[in-house]
Each structure stands twice: as C-alpha cells, then as structure tokens.
Design a protein around this motif. Structure first.
Motif, short mmCIF file in Angstrom:
data_model
loop_
_atom_site.label_atom_id
_atom_site.label_comp_id
_atom_site.label_asym_id
_atom_site.label_seq_id
_atom_site.Cartn_x
_atom_site.Cartn_y
_atom_site.Cartn_z
N ALA A 31 0.67 -1.03 -0.12
CA ALA A 31 0.11 -0.19 -0.01
C ALA A 31 0.91 1.26 0.08
O ALA A 31 1.79 1.47 0.77
CB ALA A 31 -0.87 -0.06 1.19
N PRO A 32 0.47 2.39 -0.87
CA PRO A 32 1.59 3.48 -0.69
C PRO A 32 1.04 4.43 0.33
O PRO A 32 0.04 4.24 0.98
CB PRO A 32 0.88 4.12 -2.27
CG PRO A 32 -0.53 3.46 -2.45
CD PRO A 32 -0.58 2.07 -1.74
N THR A 67 7.42 13.19 -1.05
CA THR A 67 7.40 14.34 -2.13
C THR A 67 6.35 14.38 -3.10
O THR A 67 6.12 13.10 -3.73
CB THR A 67 8.57 14.70 -2.62
OG1 THR A 67 9.79 14.75 -1.67
CG2 THR A 67 8.82 15.83 -3.67
N PHE A 68 5.61 15.18 -3.06
CA PHE A 68 4.55 15.12 -4.28
C PHE A 68 4.67 16.47 -5.33
O PHE A 68 5.11 17.47 -5.00
CB PHE A 68 2.97 15.39 -3.51
CG PHE A 68 2.53 16.52 -2.68
CD1 PHE A 68 2.01 17.67 -3.47
CD2 PHE A 68 2.73 16.54 -1.41
CE1 PHE A 68 1.91 18.61 -2.79
CE2 PHE A 68 2.30 17.60 -0.68
CZ PHE A 68 1.87 18.53 -1.32
N HIS A 69 4.03 16.14 -6.37
CA HIS A 69 4.26 17.03 -7.55
C HIS A 69 2.69 17.69 -7.74
O HIS A 69 1.69 16.88 -7.73
CB HIS A 69 4.51 16.46 -8.73
CG HIS A 69 4.46 17.19 -9.90
ND1 HIS A 69 5.09 18.47 -10.07
CD2 HIS A 69 3.85 17.26 -11.10
CE1 HIS A 69 5.07 19.09 -11.09
NE2 HIS A 69 4.23 18.21 -11.98
N VAL A 70 2.62 19.17 -7.95
CA VAL A 70 1.30 19.71 -8.14
C VAL A 70 1.10 20.06 -9.57
O VAL A 70 2.09 20.75 -10.03
CB VAL A 70 1.33 21.09 -7.20
CG1 VAL A 70 -0.01 21.49 -7.48
CG2 VAL A 70 1.18 20.37 -5.84
N ALA A 138 -2.19 16.48 -6.74
CA ALA A 138 -1.06 16.31 -5.97
C ALA A 138 -0.78 14.80 -6.03
O ALA A 138 -1.57 14.27 -5.48
CB ALA A 138 -1.38 16.76 -4.48
N GLU A 139 0.26 14.69 -6.54
CA GLU A 139 0.82 13.05 -6.94
C GLU A 139 2.13 13.04 -6.22
O GLU A 139 3.12 13.79 -6.41
CB GLU A 139 0.99 13.07 -8.42
CG GLU A 139 1.37 11.49 -8.67
CD GLU A 139 1.16 11.55 -10.13
OE1 GLU A 139 1.53 10.54 -10.48
OE2 GLU A 139 0.81 12.31 -11.15
N THR A 140 2.26 11.83 -5.63
CA THR A 140 3.58 11.43 -5.04
C THR A 140 4.39 11.03 -6.33
O THR A 140 4.22 10.46 -7.22
CB THR A 140 3.41 10.18 -4.25
OG1 THR A 140 2.77 9.13 -4.87
CG2 THR A 140 2.53 10.41 -2.94
N LYS A 141 5.81 11.26 -5.85
CA LYS A 141 6.86 10.86 -6.76
C LYS A 141 7.86 9.89 -6.11
O LYS A 141 8.95 10.61 -5.65
CB LYS A 141 7.41 12.23 -7.46
CG LYS A 141 6.61 12.88 -8.29
CD LYS A 141 6.45 12.17 -9.64
CE LYS A 141 5.52 13.04 -10.41
NZ LYS A 141 5.08 12.08 -11.85
N GLU A 153 0.39 7.79 -5.67
CA GLU A 153 -0.89 7.89 -5.46
C GLU A 153 -1.18 9.51 -5.77
O GLU A 153 -0.21 10.34 -5.55
CB GLU A 153 -1.28 7.75 -4.01
CG GLU A 153 -2.65 8.02 -3.44
CD GLU A 153 -2.76 7.87 -2.21
OE1 GLU A 153 -3.78 8.34 -1.72
OE2 GLU A 153 -1.69 7.46 -1.48
N ARG A 154 -2.40 9.81 -6.28
CA ARG A 154 -2.65 11.06 -6.46
C ARG A 154 -3.92 11.30 -6.22
O ARG A 154 -4.88 10.51 -6.07
CB ARG A 154 -2.35 11.60 -7.87
CG ARG A 154 -3.26 10.91 -8.97
CD ARG A 154 -2.97 11.76 -10.37
NE ARG A 154 -3.82 11.12 -11.41
CZ ARG A 154 -3.90 11.43 -12.64
NH1 ARG A 154 -3.04 12.43 -13.21
NH2 ARG A 154 -4.58 11.08 -13.49
N VAL A 155 -4.06 12.64 -5.63
CA VAL A 155 -5.45 13.20 -5.28
C VAL A 155 -5.76 14.42 -5.76
O VAL A 155 -4.73 15.29 -6.21
CB VAL A 155 -5.38 13.39 -3.49
CG1 VAL A 155 -5.40 11.81 -2.84
CG2 VAL A 155 -4.59 14.12 -3.17
#
Length: 273
Positions: A31-32, A67-70, A138-141, A153-155
């Motif tokens: 699970a992420p 860290t997430f990317h927007v 917002a997506e994890t990298k 994962e992205r939300v």
C-alpha cells in the motif's frame, strides 16, 4: 468521490482518488502512502479577464514522508457512466489547465503533517459565458527501483468554473427505469441530460418500500451534470432480500424544476420459480 486505477507501462502503478478516498484494492504490504486533499471540488463564477485566488490542503496520513508534484489537467467525461478524462477538454472548450498557476510545483510532507498549496486561476478576457472544467492534482513521486513496481498515489480537486454572463440551462430527465422482475440487488436507473452551456446539480431522492409502505432503502445524492452530456445514475439496494415485492419511488430536483419519479413495482426473486 470516485477513483480509478491507472497502470503505466513503465513499471509504475498510480492510484487516483478524489479527497484521498482510495477505492482500488492494493495488497497491504504494497500500500502506498495515503493522501487526503481538501476541498475536493470548487464551483465558482469568474468574471473574464480577472484572477481568482484559492488554496487546497494535502494531508499525509501514511507512515513515511513523501514528496508530491502539483499540477493541473483538463476535466471531461466519457460515455454516460461518466468515466473521468483528464487529458481532453470538453468538445470545443479550451484547455483550462493553462489558466492555473501554483505557489509551488513540488513539496515534501512528513507523516501526520499537511501542506497548503495556493493557486491562481486567470480567466482570459475573451472567454465566452459558460462552463469550464479542470482538476488540480497532488501526486507522489517515489524514486524508481530496479525490477520492482513503484506505487504512486494522486489526489485531486475538481473545478467547476463558470465564465460570468448569460448562459443557457437545459436540464432534462430522459428516463427512469426499474424492471418488474429482478434478481438481487434491486437496481433502478436514471438518465439525466444537459443540453445547456453550463453544468448543473441534480438532487436525487429514491426510496424503496415494501407492500405495507415501510421504508426499506433510501438514497439521497447530488450529481453534477456537465454541459452537452448525458449522465446515467444507478441506484442499487445492496442488501435486497432474496425474495419480495417492493415499490420504488422518489424525485429528482433539476434547475428550476422538480420531477416526481413514477412509482415502479419490482418483484425480486433470487431463483426463478
């Protein structure tokens, strides 16, 4: 809220969800991190030639930092089931993602912490009145690993934007179906049409009663219907008994009108006689 599973050919699996509600099944060991984004949607009228400023918050409910990317993407739908499409704008509409600017493109969030992302939406001065739609993600990298699967994962937040000015609203209930003979679960279907130039909200209220008029199941929900689309909404009573006679009724509230759904009688039998 909704979710779908996106599989990349480059040894990556990305899980998409609105508001951080993860609906796709993932083994617990793999699970992420769990992200939550709030708010999950924005409905706003903007004067063409002006800028709207807002923000959303991303919360890390996982056990490790990330860290997430927007970024922003266009939003439209495919087919009457409303499969989300984040690559293609509505027919004839501009790519609304180009109107967005974010305070940052990348952020790091520790477990149990949250981060606020500020954004601005600049609507071009020549934008015709009507509805325009986009999503902010917002997506994890996570770093790639050799011979392994990387779970990202992205939300996101859906933006229902309206350029100020005269618009056309044409809402209609196309059909209401609930077959007489059914196997569990008892299912009914509505089809809503939007022939106008801006989205609308449909408030759906459906009740299932037994032959004595006792309420057995009730659904109250609100669905957005985008312009120039038809949306199918299924009502399914998952705990339907294996046998019984029921009546299904309710109403749908559309802009400036309320439709009473004709009562449908349904005979439920798990096995034919």
């Amino acid at each position: 809220m909704w979710a779908y599973l996106y599989r990349s050919r480059l040894i990556a699996i990305s899980l998409l969800t609105m508001g951080g509600i993860l609906l796709s099944a993932v083994p617990a060991a793999a699970a992420p991190q769990v992200l939550t984004l709030t708010p999950t949607s924005l409905d706003r009228v903007i004067q063409p030639g002006t800028t709207y400023n807002g923000s959303f918050e991303v919360l890390n409910q996982g056990q490790g930092g990330y860290t997430f990317h927007v970024y922003a993407a266009p939003y439209s739908v495919k087919n009457e089931d409303y499969t989300p499409d984040f690559t293609t704008p509505l027919p004839g509409a501009p790519n609304v993602a180009s109107w967005f600017k974010f305070s940052t493109a990348n952020l790091h969030v520790e477990p149990g912490q949250s981060s606020t992302v500020n954004y601005s939406i600049t609507m071009p001065a020549n934008t015709p009145p009507g509805g325009y739609y986009a999503a902010a993600f917002a997506e994890t990298k996570l770093p790639p690993k050799a011979n392994s699967i990387v779970l990202n994962e992205r939300v996101g937040e859906i933006f229902y934007l309206q350029a100020a000015g005269p618009v056309t609203q044409k809402a209609a209930l196309l059909s209401w179906q609930s077959g007489f003979f059914q196997k569990p679960p008892l299912t009914s279907t509505l089809r809503l049409k939007n022939a106008g130039s801006v989205h609308y909200r449909a408030a759906i209220d459906v009740q299932v009663q037994d032959i004595f008029g006792h309420n057995k199941y009730k659904l109250q929900t609100v669905k957005e219907v985008l312009p120039q689309t038809i949306r199918k909404v299924s009502v399914s009573w998952q705990k339907t008994p294996s046998i019984g006679l029921f009546k299904v009724k309710g109403s749908v509230s559309l802009p400036n009108q309320k439709k009473t759904l004709p009562t449908r009688w349904v005979l439920v039998m798990s096995q034919p006689i």
